[in-house]
Design a protein around this motif. Structure first.
Motif, PDB file in Angstrom:
ATOM      1  N   ALA A  59      -1.088  -4.855   0.580  1.00 12.51           N
ATOM      2  CA  ALA A  59      -2.522  -5.200   0.308  1.00 12.51           C
ATOM      3  C   ALA A  59      -3.452  -4.037   1.497  1.00 12.51           C
ATOM      4  O   ALA A  59      -3.086  -3.892   2.774  1.00 12.51           O
ATOM      5  N   LEU A  60      -4.026  -3.273   1.065  1.00 13.14           N
ATOM      6  CA  LEU A  60      -4.873  -2.089   1.639  1.00 13.14           C
ATOM      7  C   LEU A  60      -6.247  -2.457   1.905  1.00 13.14           C
ATOM      8  O   LEU A  60      -6.708  -3.388   1.427  1.00 13.14           O
ATOM      9  N   PRO A  61      -6.644  -1.771   3.064  1.00 14.52           N
ATOM     10  CA  PRO A  61      -7.976  -2.146   3.384  1.00 14.52           C
ATOM     11  C   PRO A  61      -9.145  -1.659   2.446  1.00 14.52           C
ATOM     12  O   PRO A  61      -8.834  -1.048   1.656  1.00 14.52           O
ATOM     13  N   VAL A  62     -10.143  -2.294   2.482  1.00 16.89           N
ATOM     14  CA  VAL A  62     -11.494  -2.093   1.858  1.00 16.89           C
ATOM     15  C   VAL A  62     -11.481  -0.522   1.254  1.00 16.89           C
ATOM     16  O   VAL A  62     -11.524  -0.119   0.058  1.00 16.89           O
ATOM     17  N   ASP A  63     -11.562   0.375   2.238  1.00 11.56           N
ATOM     18  CA  ASP A  63     -11.610   1.681   2.088  1.00 11.56           C
ATOM     19  C   ASP A  63     -10.471   2.457   2.253  1.00 11.56           C
ATOM     20  O   ASP A  63     -10.096   2.786   3.264  1.00 11.56           O
ATOM     21  N   GLY A  64      -9.745   2.461   0.766  1.00 14.84           N
ATOM     22  CA  GLY A  64      -8.490   2.724   1.152  1.00 14.84           C
ATOM     23  C   GLY A  64      -7.692   4.196   1.022  1.00 14.84           C
ATOM     24  O   GLY A  64      -6.660   4.354   1.247  1.00 14.84           O
ATOM     25  N   ALA A  65      -8.557   5.128   0.795  1.00 16.61           N
ATOM     26  CA  ALA A  65      -8.112   6.514   0.592  1.00 16.61           C
ATOM     27  C   ALA A  65      -7.195   6.897   1.774  1.00 16.61           C
ATOM     28  O   ALA A  65      -6.001   7.391   1.699  1.00 16.61           O
ATOM     29  N   THR A  66      -7.689   6.889   2.971  1.00 19.84           N
ATOM     30  CA  THR A  66      -6.978   7.467   4.188  1.00 19.84           C
ATOM     31  C   THR A  66      -5.946   6.613   4.438  1.00 19.84           C
ATOM     32  O   THR A  66      -4.779   7.265   4.540  1.00 19.84           O
ATOM     33  N   ALA A  67      -6.025   5.300   4.010  1.00 17.47           N
ATOM     34  CA  ALA A  67      -4.561   4.381   4.398  1.00 17.47           C
ATOM     35  C   ALA A  67      -3.711   4.656   3.299  1.00 17.47           C
ATOM     36  O   ALA A  67      -2.402   4.893   3.717  1.00 17.47           O
ATOM     37  N   ASP A 115       3.890  -2.072  -4.623  1.00 15.83           N
ATOM     38  CA  ASP A 115       2.626  -1.978  -5.382  1.00 15.83           C
ATOM     39  C   ASP A 115       1.690  -1.942  -4.223  1.00 15.83           C
ATOM     40  O   ASP A 115       1.936  -2.529  -3.186  1.00 15.83           O
ATOM     41  N   VAL A 116       0.763  -1.074  -4.486  1.00 16.51           N
ATOM     42  CA  VAL A 116      -0.177  -0.907  -3.389  1.00 16.51           C
ATOM     43  C   VAL A 116      -1.704  -1.622  -4.036  1.00 16.51           C
ATOM     44  O   VAL A 116      -1.963  -1.131  -5.151  1.00 16.51           O
ATOM     45  N   VAL A 117      -2.053  -2.644  -3.481  1.00 14.83           N
ATOM     46  CA  VAL A 117      -3.190  -3.262  -3.947  1.00 14.83           C
ATOM     47  C   VAL A 117      -4.684  -2.893  -3.262  1.00 14.83           C
ATOM     48  O   VAL A 117      -4.915  -2.750  -2.286  1.00 14.83           O
ATOM     49  N   VAL A 118      -5.474  -2.079  -4.434  1.00  9.78           N
ATOM     50  CA  VAL A 118      -6.524  -1.489  -3.969  1.00  9.78           C
ATOM     51  C   VAL A 118      -7.532  -2.016  -4.851  1.00  9.78           C
ATOM     52  O   VAL A 118      -7.476  -2.715  -5.831  1.00  9.78           O
ATOM     53  N   ALA A 119      -8.972  -1.740  -4.512  1.00  9.77           N
ATOM     54  CA  ALA A 119      -9.793  -2.304  -5.452  1.00  9.77           C
ATOM     55  C   ALA A 119     -10.237  -1.817  -6.552  1.00  9.77           C
ATOM     56  O   ALA A 119     -10.343  -2.265  -7.675  1.00  9.77           O
ATOM     57  N   ASP A 120     -10.158  -0.315  -6.587  1.00 10.06           N
ATOM     58  CA  ASP A 120     -10.167   0.502  -7.804  1.00 10.06           C
ATOM     59  C   ASP A 120      -9.141   1.310  -7.907  1.00 10.06           C
ATOM     60  O   ASP A 120      -9.281   2.603  -7.578  1.00 10.06           O
TER      61      ASP A 120
END
Ligand code: BES
Ligand code: MN
Ligand code: ZN
Length: 486
Positions: free
Chosen positions: A108-116, A146-151
């Motif tokens: 589960a990635l943080p909300v603003d996920g690009a850097t992560a 699997d990486v869970v991101v908002a979009d």
């Protein structure tokens, strides 16, 4: 290799990975808010676990918790420290190691996920790297993440960049780890040809010994002369239509360095299969530029030779005529790298006439004496260019330190019998080697960077995204830098 997918909802909830940040102004160590909402009971359990597991949330800390009757059935708490790209790279590598017996995990990635995402993917792919010539022994089971991101769509490009960067770094590691019984100059050139075939717009020319002789590449021929496996010069060209800048990259490609007639003692020779790590880095960075279709022209030169001891080897005291006509007196056949680089750099400056010239080489043991195991020595007369490259290298998670090109030492390059002495024993080893190379830059003198990466090209231990053996140093930094040149 690991397959990594972006998803907006967790679908395979077997093992769920949750990021943990350390204690700070926002309070004690805690779960990082994730892009996808977590079930209340999972959140409550993870929060309750933190003090019990004594997790501080530092990057790379891992705690695995079994939940026999639950969904997910395993919970992994992953420290992500400051939450920047470096911390996520360390966390990704730690996860690849800790999760090697899992088959599929969901992060589960943080909300603003690009850097992560960039850090996580590079860390996973680099930390899980293994070099094996046999199928024996356990291969890690972990196959899918699997990486869970908002979009997911919004992060496709970030994933592609991270994946290409890591894949090319892995390829550089493979090339560098390969034993020299396999890895002769022709083999290396063949590997470049095979890899370049995937990109129709990438042009490759490999010069054989006869062509090197006809065109006057005397340094490459001298160094390669003692080997039963003749030298080669690889020239790889990525030339996108929209390029405004032309960069030439040169990489030292000594497929094995015995030292030649000035033979190395046993301890100094044992790792000399890595003496082509510069060539591996520039070639794979160029493949990466093609894979990512970076809008910058990159021509890569890899002079390849095996520095051997034999009746046809060059001798201490020989005078070598380089491409373009400058001559070098060489009194130590173990200072071979600069001789092959000199040819390639003179060719670049005279014939290719790029905007910028960068060379990478496992050039001297003095690099490690001065800077230790992790930092390359970077030289340039151009402050802006030096800063740009140092910035890119550090952003990519690699390390380099700028070193001086002192005017005082230039006189040491004087020779009674040739234009230059290639290995004066005054000054400082890595520094005079850089000063020597500068003599071959022609008009590009102020648009040139030399990087002595002997030390960071190899790692004795597992350290964050580094695995034991070849590190692929330079691929990540070069790709970052090239991406800024568009
Ligand atoms: N390939 C070596 C440098 C090297 C040493 C790389 C250790 C990686 C780890 C290079 O060709 C070399 O032998 N350099 C000599 C130069 C000297 C003879 C002027 C050195 O550093 O001792
Ligand atoms: Mn040498
Ligand atoms: Zn060498």
């Amino acid at each position: 290799m690991l397959a990594i997918r972006l998803v907006s909802e967790p679908t395979r909830l077997d093992t769920l990975v949750l990021p943990i940040r350390p204690e700070g102004s926002e309070g004690p160590a805690a779960l990082v808010p994730t892009a996808s909402p977590l079930a209340d009971e999972v959140r409550a359990e993870a929060t309750a676990l933190l003090p019990v597991a004594r997790l501080a949330g530092d990057a790379g800390e891992v705690w695995a918790q079994l939940r026999p009757a639950g969904t997910p059935s395993r919970l992994i708490l992953l420290g992500v420290g400051a939450g920047d790209e470096h911390a996520w790279r360390s966390a990704g590598a730690a996860l690849a190691r800790a999760g090697k017996d899992e088959t599929c995990i969901t992060v589960a990635l943080p909300v603003d996920g690009a850097t992560a995402l960039r850090g996580l993917v590079e860390g996973l792919l680099l930390g899980s790297y293994r070099f094996r010539l046999t199928e024996a022994g356990a291969t890690p089971a972990l196959a899918e993440v699997d990486v869970v991101v908002a979009d997911p769509g919004a992060l496709d490009a970030t994933l592609a960049t991270a994946r290409a960067t890591a894949e090319m770094t892995r390829l550089a590691r493979d090339l560098t780890n390969t034993p020299s019984s396999t890895k002769n100059p022709a083999w290396f050139a063949g590997q470049v040809e095979a890899a370049a075939a995937a990109y129709p717009d990438l042009h490759l020319r490999v010069r054989e010994p006869e062509e090197l002789a006809a065109e006057g590449f005397g340094g490459i021929l001298a160094v390669g002369g003692g080997s039963a496996s003749g030298p080669r010069l690889v020239e790889l060209d990525w030339r996108p239509a929209d390029a405004r800048t032309h960069v030439v990259l040169v990489g030292k490609g000594i497929t094995f360095d015995t030292g030649g007639i000035s033979i190395k003692p046993v301890p100094a020779m044992k790792l000399m299969r890595k003496d082509m790590a510069g060539a591996a880095a520039v070639v794979t960075a160029t493949l990466g530029a093609a894979a990512l279709r970076l809008p910058v022209r990159v021509t890569t030169l890899a002079p390849l030779a095996e520095n051997m001891v034999s009746g046809s080897a060059f001798r201490p005291g020989d005078v070598i005529r380089h491409y373009g006509g400058l001559t070098s007196e060489s009194t130590n056949s173990d200072a071979e790298g600069r001789l092959v680089l000199a040819d390639a750099m003179a060719y670049a400056a005279r014939e290719l006439r790029p905007d910028l010239l960068v060379d990478l080489a496992t050039l001297t043991g003095a690099n490690a004496v001065a800077l230790g195991k992790r930092h390359a020595a970077l030289y340039s007369d151009n402050d802006q260019l030096a800063t740009d490259l140092l910035t890119a290298v550090e952003a990519a998670g690699e390390h380099a330190w700028r070193m001086p090109l002192p005017a005082d030492y230039v006189e040491y390059l004087g020779s009674e019998v040739a234009d230059l002495h290639s290995s004066p024993d005054r000054g400082a080893g890595s520094v005079v080697a850089a000063l020597y190379l500068r003599e071959f830059t022609g008009d590009l003198r102020d648009r040139w960077v030399h990087v002595d990466m002997s030390a960071p090209s190899w790692s004795e231990d597992e350290h964050a995204e580094l695995t034991r053996g070849a590190t692929g140093w330079g691929v990540r930094g070069l790709l970052r830098w090239l991406a800024t040149l568009g």
